[in-house]
Design an enzyme around this catalytic site. Structure first.
Site, PDB file in Angstrom:
ATOM      1  N   LYS A  53     -84.847  -2.399  -9.966  1.00 40.36           N
ATOM      2  CA  LYS A  53     -84.589  -1.164 -10.717  1.00 40.36           C
ATOM      3  C   LYS A  53     -83.513  -0.344 -10.014  1.00 40.36           C
ATOM      4  O   LYS A  53     -82.613   0.201 -10.651  1.00 40.36           O
ATOM      5  CB  LYS A  53     -85.893  -0.360 -10.862  1.00 40.36           C
ATOM      6  CG  LYS A  53     -86.864  -0.989 -11.876  1.00 40.36           C
ATOM      7  CD  LYS A  53     -88.271  -0.438 -11.788  1.00 40.36           C
ATOM      8  CE  LYS A  53     -89.176  -1.259 -12.719  1.00 40.36           C
ATOM      9  NZ  LYS A  53     -90.600  -0.947 -12.591  1.00 40.36           N
ATOM     10  N   GLN A  97     -94.698   3.049 -10.253  1.00 36.16           N
ATOM     11  CA  GLN A  97     -94.833   1.587 -10.286  1.00 36.16           C
ATOM     12  C   GLN A  97     -96.316   1.202 -10.315  1.00 36.16           C
ATOM     13  O   GLN A  97     -97.102   1.684  -9.503  1.00 36.16           O
ATOM     14  CB  GLN A  97     -94.123   0.966  -9.075  1.00 36.16           C
ATOM     15  CG  GLN A  97     -94.082  -0.547  -9.073  1.00 36.16           C
ATOM     16  CD  GLN A  97     -93.270  -1.142 -10.228  1.00 36.16           C
ATOM     17  OE1 GLN A  97     -92.287  -0.570 -10.679  1.00 36.16           O
ATOM     18  NE2 GLN A  97     -93.698  -2.287 -10.718  1.00 36.16           N
ATOM     19  N   ASP A 120     -91.040   5.106 -18.817  1.00 38.45           N
ATOM     20  CA  ASP A 120     -91.844   3.898 -19.053  1.00 38.45           C
ATOM     21  C   ASP A 120     -92.478   3.911 -20.448  1.00 38.45           C
ATOM     22  O   ASP A 120     -92.934   2.875 -20.929  1.00 38.45           O
ATOM     23  CB  ASP A 120     -92.980   3.835 -18.024  1.00 38.45           C
ATOM     24  CG  ASP A 120     -92.760   2.780 -16.957  1.00 38.45           C
ATOM     25  OD1 ASP A 120     -92.090   1.776 -17.253  1.00 38.45           O
ATOM     26  OD2 ASP A 120     -93.273   2.955 -15.841  1.00 38.45           O
TER      27      ASP A 120
HETATM   28  N1  GUN Z   1     -95.651  -2.975 -13.299  1.00 35.62           N
HETATM   29  C1  GUN Z   1     -95.386  -4.091 -14.011  1.00 35.62           C
HETATM   30  N2  GUN Z   1     -94.603  -3.790 -15.067  1.00 35.62           N
HETATM   31  C2  GUN Z   1     -94.370  -2.465 -15.007  1.00 35.62           C
HETATM   32  C3  GUN Z   1     -93.606  -1.577 -15.812  1.00 35.62           C
HETATM   33  O1  GUN Z   1     -92.992  -1.929 -16.824  1.00 35.62           O
HETATM   34  N3  GUN Z   1     -93.605  -0.279 -15.410  1.00 35.62           N
HETATM   35  C4  GUN Z   1     -94.292   0.144 -14.318  1.00 35.62           C
HETATM   36  N4  GUN Z   1     -94.258   1.436 -14.028  1.00 35.62           N
HETATM   37  N5  GUN Z   1     -95.005  -0.659 -13.553  1.00 35.62           N
HETATM   38  C5  GUN Z   1     -95.038  -1.958 -13.898  1.00 35.62           C
END
Ligand code: GUN
Length: 284
Positions: A53, A97, A120
């Protein structure tokens, strides 16, 4: 004829290029889009996702801040950090996350993020807006998967879509997006009886199960669009839910893992962040 490959690397590169242009336009007007990622603990898979990211932000000119918090933090500490980022004008997107350590309440933490900074799309307001067809932030993985499905040029009206998996972050929002495209949608899950009778009817089959080799060729309709959301590790190698070699002989279109939906998830996170910054500038 073997399936055509839906290449996430190529598609996401095009999206990142568009994001970079939108970021440059915002910077010309004095605003740098900013994304904050909160990482609690040091789960190795989460470390990789967060690094990817950050790289995506760097490539497109988005300001990124990674906030590391100890595995043992209390709920109040996490929520205080989120509230600080809610107030921070340099930050337009906040991402916590997942998964979080067991002592923390995920839903309560996500509820603290301002809905307009929830890049998200996991906040109840954004989930509700997706459900009711309103304008909210859409979760990145299903948004990326839909982009790939649309890229096939298939008329989705009245098509049979089957989603395997009912998670809040993939299965349910994916089903909603396909419903908005006028597909007839079935959600299958671990208690579904005779899964194959459902999947064999699917013109569009999305698997978000988290088990390597779960979807086999005998479960797939000839010519189907097969979207593999799974990210699994077998003997140190990353693979999806779909038996790629077998299924590609039956499907019309297929996404590889790696190089498929995962790339699109990050691209859509960048899109959601730039959109949040554009909304801020427009005063929405
Ligand atoms: N963990 C696995 N996929 C995701 C996601 O798309 N967003 C977040 N915040 N955590 C994750």
């Amino acid at each position: 004829m073997p399936a055509k490959i839906l290449d996430g690397k190529v598609m996401s590169a095009a999206i990142r290029e568009q994001v970079a242009c939108r970021v440059a336009a915002l910077k010309d007007r004095g605003l740098t889009p900013g994304l904050a990622v909160i990482l609690v603990g040091n789960d190795p898979a989460s470390e990789i996702y967060v690094r990817n990211k950050r790289n995506g932000c760097e490539e497109t000119g988005i300001y990124s801040r990674t906030i590391r918090m100890a595995e043992t933090i209390r709920q109040e500490e996490l929520e205080a950090q989120i509230e600080e980022l809610n107030r921070d004008d340099a930050i337009h997107g906040i991402l916590v996350q997942l998964p979080l350590p067991a002592q923390l309440d995920e839903q309560a933490a996500l509820a603290k993020i301002l809905p307009e900074k929830d890049v998200d799309g996991f906040h109840l307001i954004n989930a509700g807006l997706l459900m009711t067809g309103g304008k909210g932030v859409t979760a990145c993985t299903p948004k990326g998967a839909l982009h790939m499905i649309r890229s096939t040029g298939t008329d989705l009206n009245g098509k049979e879509a089957v989603v395997i998996g009912r998670s809040n972050i993939v299965g349910k929002p994916m089903a909603m997006l396909l419903l908005h495209e006028n597909c007839t949608v079935t959600i299958c899950h671990s208690r579904t009886k005779d899964l194959k009778t459902h999947t064999r009817r699917a013109d569009i089959l999305v698997s978000a199960v988290g088990r390597a080799g779960f979807v086999t060729a005998d479960m797939v309709k000839e010519g189907a669009i097969v979207i593999d959301v799974g990210i699994n590790r077998v003997d140190g190698k990353v693979c999806g839910d779909v038996d790629f070699e077998g299924v590609k002989e039956v499907a019309g279109w297929i996404t590889p893992v790696p190089g498929g939906v995962g790339k699109m998830t990050i691209a859509m996170l960048l899109v959601n962040t730039v959109e949040a910054a554009e909304r801020k500038l427009a005063g929405d």
